[in-house]
Design an enzyme around this catalytic site. Structure first.
Site, PDB file in Angstrom:
ATOM      1  CG  HIS A   1      26.806  40.189  25.349  1.00  0.00           C
ATOM      2  ND1 HIS A   1      27.608  39.011  25.486  1.00  0.00           N
ATOM      3  CD2 HIS A   1      25.711  39.849  26.410  1.00  0.00           C
ATOM      4  CE1 HIS A   1      27.051  38.114  26.153  1.00  0.00           C
ATOM      5  NE2 HIS A   1      25.878  38.766  27.012  1.00  0.00           N
TER       6      HIS A   1
ATOM      7  CE  LYS B   1      27.628  38.774  30.533  1.00  0.00           C
ATOM      8  NZ  LYS B   1      26.314  38.916  30.886  1.00  0.00           N
TER       9      LYS B   1
END
Ligand code: BG6
Length: 523
Positions: A252, A160
């Site tokens: 997340h 990410k």
């Protein structure tokens, strides 16, 4: 992962692009070493770091070994206490290619390394700055290094952030999928490597207790929180361009959302699970820009105190603009327009430099009907809360009402709890162990598919658009749990945030109760 029954991953060459970076040193190599010690890496596995920083096999081994030795006796280290006995054997698997990601010569060296290895299996882990992701993949493709067959696999792992908005995530997917197939692509989100995150599915789907109540008939609302006490550490230049929403929400926090809100998958397999996740994120109501502004709060920490220690404000951190409007805290509300969740608000909040570290999902149930208690001391019934705590103390806690002993009918909210550590040995883990093992064995279940990523960005894009027009940011003192406006966001719906850090194990029940009392949830 039950180590005793888990076979070692097949031999392969694992290339770590960005080998001199923090991720490789702090998380990837320590996790690989843990897998090695657990016997989960085949003897033929070679780990090859690639970076521009001058070096060779020896200096690479030394640099990583020194770091681990520094962590070894530190129980507070991310890696936990590490036994270095097997390090010399593991270090023999480590190699280094000094090379520029943009030069053909680097890829010729990669080709030679694979040709010299005992296996054609190759995993390319892109632990680089995001601007290199597509370039590296295309260069690997041009060099013919992504062609796989039944005998040998070729896979890419992408770290990410995957894009910085919907358009860039789409563009990145397009470029990657032009050179390899979805089945070769592993988009990583380390939250999915956390045992307690995976446990949400087991709790929901392996027990008859929860699922019948898991819908808009019984659930009033859901809160998903990731509160951090750390600041932005040494990442000012990255963070100031991105902010809390991009850093935490579409990745997340949406992973937590997906685990808690998806429909039961037809099987515990990558396709079935990932389809459910994509469906769920696709059902998030697209806010207009105006609605997004109304349903969100941005915060930024100013100087404050944490446990009595002075903490500098965000704008005084290095590599942060002195007049920065980047948010270090975000709170927002989303609605999911499907049969299960219609009418149930999902509130999210995450921030740096908050009062306590606490990642949790709070499910707030609707209160029971009051009528039968009309002639008692009880003046109202509290909502039951189910708290799924991800960190720091992993477990599940259920609040319910119990009769207070005595001649009259009075009640109190009490807590029933399951603390992971009471039942299982939880080896210290970075979360990357499971994920690395999965990419080496070819299990994509815990990785993001293109459509899931894009559906996530689609849901947050209206907030980015709204803030582009108006980048107002409310302040909070470091050590506080976000700005006052975040309370208003939820309180105007007649609800309140579950106190941050309120559930931290059974011995904290008293603290938690006093917190709830302070917030008016306990009479
Ligand atoms: C990272 C973010 O992806 O996740 C960090 O970039 C954040 O800003 C971290 O601190 C949180 O992960 P964990 O596992 O420490 O909760």
């Amino acid at each position: 992962m039950t180590h005793s029954q888990t076979p070692a991953a097949p031999p392969a060459t694992l290339f770590l692009f960005g080998a001199s970076g923090d991720l490789v040193k702090r998380l990837l190599v320590p996790s690989l070493y843990t897998l090695f010690r657990a016997g989960l890496l085949a003897p033929g596995l070679q780990i090859v770091g690639i970076d521009r920083v001058p070096g060779d096999d020896e200096s690479f081994r030394q640099h990583l070994g020194d770091f681990l030795a520094g962590q070894a006796n530190d129980p507070a280290a991310e890696t936990g206490e590490i036994d270095l006995e097997q390090w010399p054997a593991f270090a023999q698997c480590l190699h280094y290619i000094e090379g520029d990601f943009t030069q053909a010569s680097t890829y010729r060296q990669v080709t030679r390394t694979i040709q010299a290895s005992a296996t054609g299996n190759a995993l390319f882990y892109l632990a680089t700055a995001p601007r290199f992701f597509a370039d590296i993949a295309e260069r690997l493709g041009d060099a013919g290094l992504l062609q796989q067959d039944a005998e040998q696999y070729r896979r890419i792992v992408v770290e990410k952030p995957f894009g910085h908005d919907l358009a860039s995530a789409r563009a990145l997917n397009e470029r990657l999928l032009a050179v390899l197939s979805e089945s070769q692509l592993y988009r990583i989100d380390h939250f999915l490597g956390k045992e307690t995150v995976q446990n949400i599915l087991v709790a929901r789907f392996a027990n008859v207790l929860f699922e019948p109540l898991w819908n808009n008939h019984y659930i009033d609302h859901v809160q998903i929180t990731a509160a951090e006490t750390v600041g932005i550490e040494q990442r000012g230049s990255f963070y100031d361009k991105n902010g809390a929403l991009r850093d935490m929400v579409p990745n997340h926090l949406f992973q937590l959302l997906a685990m808690v809100a998806i429909e039961p998958p037809a099987a515990f397999g990558a396709d079935a699970l990932r389809s459910e996740k994509s469906k769920l994120l696709g059902a998030i109501r697209p806010w207009t820009t105006e609605e997004a502004r109304h349903n969100s709060v941005r915060g930024q920490y100013r100087a404050g105190l944490w446990k009595g220690e002075p903490i500098p404000g965000y704008r005084d951190e290095s590599d942060v603009a002195a007049d920065s409007h980047t948010e270090t805290y975000v709170a927002m509300k989303l609605m999911i327009d499907n049969w299960r969740w219609a009418g149930v608000p999902f509130y999210f909040r995450t921030g740096k430099r908050m009062g306590a570290r606490d990642t949790e999902i709070a499910i707030c149930f609707k209160p029971a009907p009051y009528a039968q208690f009309r002639d008692t001391q009880v003046d109202r019934l509290e909502s039951n809360y189910l708290i799924i705590q991800i960190q720091p103390d992993e477990g599940i806690w259920l609040d319910f009402e119990a009769k207070r002993p005595g001649p009259t009918l009075d009640m109190e909210t009490i807590q029933m709890g399951f603390a992971y550590e009471d039942f299982f040995e939880l080896p210290a883990s970075t979360g990357y162990e499971t994920l690395l093992y999965d990419c080496l064995t070819g299990d994509q279940m815990l990785f993001q598919r293109a459509d899931t990523i894009e559906n996530g960005w689609r849901a947050v894009q209206p907030f980015l658009d709204a803030w582009q027009e108006d980048d107002r940011v409310d302040d909070y003192a470091a050590g506080e749990d976000g700005p006052a406006s975040a309370n208003e966001l939820i309180e105007r719906d007649g609800r309140m945030w579950h106190p941050v850090g309120a559930v931290t194990g059974p011995d904290q029940t008293a603290r938690r109760k006093s917190n709830l009392r302070r917030h008016g949830n306990v009479s």
